[in-house]
Design an enzyme around this catalytic site. Structure first.
Site, mmCIF file in Angstrom:
data_model
loop_
_atom_site.group_PDB
_atom_site.id
_atom_site.type_symbol
_atom_site.label_atom_id
_atom_site.label_comp_id
_atom_site.label_asym_id
_atom_site.label_seq_id
_atom_site.Cartn_x
_atom_site.Cartn_y
_atom_site.Cartn_z
ATOM 1 N N THR A 73 0.808 -1.223 0.000
ATOM 2 C CA THR A 73 0.000 0.000 0.000
ATOM 3 C C THR A 73 0.836 1.266 0.000
ATOM 4 O O THR A 73 0.495 2.256 -0.657
ATOM 5 C CB THR A 73 -0.926 -0.002 1.242
ATOM 6 O OG1 THR A 73 -1.859 -1.064 1.101
ATOM 7 C CG2 THR A 73 -1.675 1.300 1.386
ATOM 8 N N ASP A 133 1.282 -6.414 -4.644
ATOM 9 C CA ASP A 133 0.450 -6.432 -3.446
ATOM 10 C C ASP A 133 0.953 -7.645 -2.683
ATOM 11 O O ASP A 133 1.099 -8.730 -3.261
ATOM 12 C CB ASP A 133 -1.028 -6.614 -3.845
ATOM 13 C CG ASP A 133 -1.962 -6.484 -2.650
ATOM 14 O OD1 ASP A 133 -1.776 -7.234 -1.674
ATOM 15 O OD2 ASP A 133 -2.873 -5.646 -2.697
ATOM 16 N N ASP A 179 -0.240 -6.981 4.385
ATOM 17 C CA ASP A 179 -1.003 -8.231 4.525
ATOM 18 C C ASP A 179 -0.120 -9.425 4.875
ATOM 19 O O ASP A 179 -0.518 -10.279 5.666
ATOM 20 C CB ASP A 179 -1.786 -8.530 3.234
ATOM 21 C CG ASP A 179 -2.980 -7.599 3.079
ATOM 22 O OD1 ASP A 179 -3.377 -6.971 4.072
ATOM 23 O OD2 ASP A 179 -3.518 -7.513 1.960
ATOM 24 N N ARG A 230 -3.734 -24.766 13.904
ATOM 25 C CA ARG A 230 -4.168 -23.657 14.765
ATOM 26 C C ARG A 230 -5.137 -24.261 15.773
ATOM 27 O O ARG A 230 -6.289 -24.556 15.437
ATOM 28 C CB ARG A 230 -4.832 -22.589 13.894
ATOM 29 C CG ARG A 230 -5.105 -21.291 14.588
ATOM 30 C CD ARG A 230 -5.527 -20.254 13.546
ATOM 31 N NE ARG A 230 -6.006 -19.033 14.158
ATOM 32 C CZ ARG A 230 -7.266 -18.826 14.522
ATOM 33 N NH1 ARG A 230 -8.183 -19.754 14.343
ATOM 34 N NH2 ARG A 230 -7.619 -17.676 15.062
ATOM 35 N N GLN A 265 -4.960 -20.440 18.797
ATOM 36 C CA GLN A 265 -5.862 -19.472 18.156
ATOM 37 C C GLN A 265 -5.757 -18.102 18.844
ATOM 38 O O GLN A 265 -6.162 -17.098 18.272
ATOM 39 C CB GLN A 265 -7.315 -19.976 18.260
ATOM 40 C CG GLN A 265 -7.838 -19.850 19.666
ATOM 41 C CD GLN A 265 -9.214 -20.400 19.947
ATOM 42 O OE1 GLN A 265 -9.522 -20.723 21.064
ATOM 43 N NE2 GLN A 265 -10.057 -20.520 18.945
ATOM 44 N N CYS A 266 -5.280 -18.098 20.100
ATOM 45 C CA CYS A 266 -5.272 -16.852 20.886
ATOM 46 C C CYS A 266 -4.059 -16.003 20.519
ATOM 47 O O CYS A 266 -2.930 -16.503 20.502
ATOM 48 C CB CYS A 266 -5.218 -17.152 22.376
ATOM 49 S SG CYS A 266 -6.589 -18.160 22.950
HETATM 50 N N1 ASP Z 1 -2.935 -5.430 0.270
HETATM 51 C C1 ASP Z 1 -1.856 -4.571 0.711
HETATM 52 C C2 ASP Z 1 -0.575 -5.384 0.691
HETATM 53 O O1 ASP Z 1 -0.367 -6.188 1.556
HETATM 54 C C3 ASP Z 1 -2.140 -4.051 2.063
HETATM 55 C C4 ASP Z 1 -1.107 -3.091 2.608
HETATM 56 O O2 ASP Z 1 0.003 -2.991 2.164
HETATM 57 O O3 ASP Z 1 -1.456 -2.385 3.587
HETATM 58 O O4 ASP Z 1 0.236 -5.240 -0.210
#
Ligand code: ASP
Length: 316
Positions: free
Chosen positions: A11, A55, A88, A220, A252-253
């Site tokens: 992003t 991405d 991500d 998990r 999972q926690c």
């Molecule tokens: N979908 C984007 C990525 O992981 C989300 C981000 O960067 O905030 O490249």
């Protein structure tokens, strides 16, 4: 101080398109030049752009290898490396770099943004400036700088999908670094690792298929390490045992981790040699399995490595 900036996508360097935010070449490059002109970034920054910018949803272990190779090849020429990455899968990459860069001599700081540098009011400018500040001040190891927080690269997780303060990590006294006399680079192949989440009434066939086809599994588990004790799940774990594939249990926690054996309902896991992943994140367990499969070929060696705390990825 010479610092290398490795831009991988995410992003932070995106712009709006008809289909939503997508990486655009030049966004991070232009921001660096502008921030240098304002005196907010160091003067000596070398930029390495890993094309194609992605991405991070599309990142693969081969991308971990590419980033690790660049850092390894340049660690004698630079005093630190900043990596700009999508949020991500940033936690997977930061854990992977901890395992890939044994004997790392310099700090590596990953950062990103929840809003692109091309959008007013973004968090990318702050994160970029603070990542460069951290890389000049911190010890060797793999760190994440995000929303004012310095986080352990082997323990970090994306904990919010929209807030600027999107990452968290349990602290550790052990730095995010595998100690070694000389820097060594480890790369991963293309292991088939399944992450299977326990759920009430889950179809055992899902786990059976994974046990039959994968090279390693992350389970998990519930709470402190329990799983449904069903005949189907026992058969699945027997298949994993007979194929001698490593199975690592994590909780999972987000906090607290596993404590296998607290409950009798953990017996199914203990009976089938599931490795206690303690308080490792799913991301760290996945990356550690990938590097373990590349590193050791015998089941005993793999188990030993998985049970060892290599870089503070769990609380020993
Ligand atoms: N979908 C984007 C990525 O992981 C989300 C981000 O960067 O905030 O490249």
């Amino acid at each position: 101080m010479r610092i290398l900036l490795v831009h991988t996508g995410g992003t932070i360097g995106m712009a709006q398109t008809g289909a939503g935010f997508a990486p655009r070449r030049g966004v991070v490059e232009d921001a660096v030049v502008a921030l240098q002109a304002e005196g907010k970034l160091p003067e000596e920054i070398a930029l390495e752009v890993l094309e194609p910018l992605i991405d991070s949803a599309n990142a693969t272990p081969e991308d971990w290898n590419r980033i690790a190779r660049v850092i390894h090849a340049h660690q004698h020429a630079f005093e630190g490396v900043v990596v700009t990455h999508g949020t991500d899968t940033l936690a997977y990459t930061s854990a992977a770099l901890c395992f890939a860069l044994e004997g790392l001599r310099i700090p590596v700081v990953l950062t990103g943004a929840m809003l692109p540098l091309t959008v007013d009011g973004n968090d990318g400018v702050r994160n970029l400036i603070e990542a460069f500040q951290l890389v000049q001040a911190t010890a060797a190891g793999v760190w994440v700088q995000f929303a004012g927080k310095k986080l352990h690269g082997g323990r970090v997780r994306k904990s919010h999908s929209r807030a600027f303060d999107g990452f968290s990590a349990d602290p550790s006294d052990i730095p995010p670094l595998q100690r070694a006399g000389e820097p060594n680079l480890h790369c991963v192949g293309t292991p088939a690792i399944g992450i299977i989440a326990m759920a009430p009434g889950m179809p055992a066939s899902l786990l059976q298929h994974a046990a039959e086809t994968c090279d390693g599994l992350v389970l998990r588990c519930f709470g402190s390490g329990t799983a449904p004790d069903t005949q189907g799940l026992r058969v699945a774990l027997e298949i994993a045992q007979s194929r001698r594939i490593p199975v690592v249990g994590v909780s999972q926690c987000p906090e607290g981790g596993m404590a296998l054996g607290t409950y009798a309902a953990a017996q199914i896991l203990l009976d089938h040699d599931v490795v206690d992943g303690r308080d490792m994140t799913v991301e760290a367990a996945y990356a550690k399995l990938a590097y373990t499969l590349a590193f050791a070929s015998d089941p005993a060696g793999r188990r030993q490595r998985l049970e060892a705390c290599l870089c503070g990825e769990f609380t020993p």
